[in-house]
Design a protein around this motif. Sequence first.
Motif, PDB file in Angstrom:
ATOM      1  N   CYS A  15       0.816  -1.207   0.000  1.00  0.00           N
ATOM      2  CA  CYS A  15       0.000   0.000   0.000  1.00  0.00           C
ATOM      3  C   CYS A  15       0.848   1.254   0.000  1.00  0.00           C
ATOM      4  O   CYS A  15       0.313   2.339  -0.115  1.00  0.00           O
ATOM      5  CB  CYS A  15      -0.980  -0.017   1.166  1.00  0.00           C
ATOM      6  N   ASP A  17       2.368   3.150   2.148  1.00  0.00           N
ATOM      7  CA  ASP A  17       2.532   4.082   3.255  1.00  0.00           C
ATOM      8  C   ASP A  17       3.173   3.382   4.445  1.00  0.00           C
ATOM      9  O   ASP A  17       2.694   2.384   4.914  1.00  0.00           O
ATOM     10  CB  ASP A  17       1.193   4.735   3.634  1.00  0.00           C
ATOM     11  N   ASN A  22      -1.134  -4.565   2.448  1.00  0.00           N
ATOM     12  CA  ASN A  22      -2.529  -4.977   2.541  1.00  0.00           C
ATOM     13  C   ASN A  22      -2.694  -6.297   1.816  1.00  0.00           C
ATOM     14  O   ASN A  22      -2.215  -6.462   0.697  1.00  0.00           O
ATOM     15  CB  ASN A  22      -3.457  -3.940   1.902  1.00  0.00           C
ATOM     16  N   ARG A  42      -3.853  -6.292   7.175  1.00  0.00           N
ATOM     17  CA  ARG A  42      -2.840  -5.253   6.974  1.00  0.00           C
ATOM     18  C   ARG A  42      -1.707  -5.503   7.957  1.00  0.00           C
ATOM     19  O   ARG A  42      -1.936  -5.719   9.144  1.00  0.00           O
ATOM     20  CB  ARG A  42      -3.460  -3.875   7.194  1.00  0.00           C
ATOM     21  N   THR A  62      -9.132   2.389  -5.896  1.00  0.00           N
ATOM     22  CA  THR A  62      -8.123   1.438  -5.478  1.00  0.00           C
ATOM     23  C   THR A  62      -8.011   1.475  -3.963  1.00  0.00           C
ATOM     24  O   THR A  62      -8.013   2.556  -3.370  1.00  0.00           O
ATOM     25  CB  THR A  62      -6.759   1.803  -6.106  1.00  0.00           C
ATOM     26  N   ALA A  64      -6.457   1.708  -0.476  1.00  0.00           N
ATOM     27  CA  ALA A  64      -5.241   2.340   0.026  1.00  0.00           C
ATOM     28  C   ALA A  64      -5.382   2.606   1.518  1.00  0.00           C
ATOM     29  O   ALA A  64      -6.467   2.926   2.001  1.00  0.00           O
ATOM     30  CB  ALA A  64      -4.972   3.644  -0.709  1.00  0.00           C
ATOM     31  N   GLY A  65      -4.303   2.460   2.230  1.00  0.00           N
ATOM     32  CA  GLY A  65      -4.278   2.812   3.644  1.00  0.00           C
ATOM     33  C   GLY A  65      -5.067   1.870   4.529  1.00  0.00           C
ATOM     34  O   GLY A  65      -5.362   0.738   4.167  1.00  0.00           O
TER      35      GLY A  65
END
Length: 126
Positions: A15, A17, A22, A42, A62, A64-65
């Motif tokens: 991901c 960050d 993930n 995650r 998408t 993300a995070g």
Amino acid sequence: MRALLPLAFLAVAACGDNGCVNDVQDEVISPEGAKRAVLFGRRCGGDDGFVSHVSIIDPRDTLAGEGNVLVLSADSAADAASGGPWVEAEWTDDLALTIRHAANARVRVKHAEVSDVAVTVEAVAR
């Protein structure tokens, strides 16, 4: 109405960050296809293992995070190693999502509404 789309082919997606990863485990599409609930593990390094997350996103977005709906920590090393605590989701209509999760999971984040979708969260002993 419940719709499940297995995502075994997605394996693990970085991901980007903080070095987190993930692992998409399932995706549930709303009845009219306007939203999707993504269930994923995650991992952000260390010995914590995977944490279970749920996000509601638009079909073309998408992932993300972190999860924007629910985040669950494992209560056991086995859950942490296997992708996080058990969790499932079911759309009751386009604006209502029910999420069930392992009763022994620790709830870190829980939101009752995301993107105009009412969210019900239930802890279930299995």
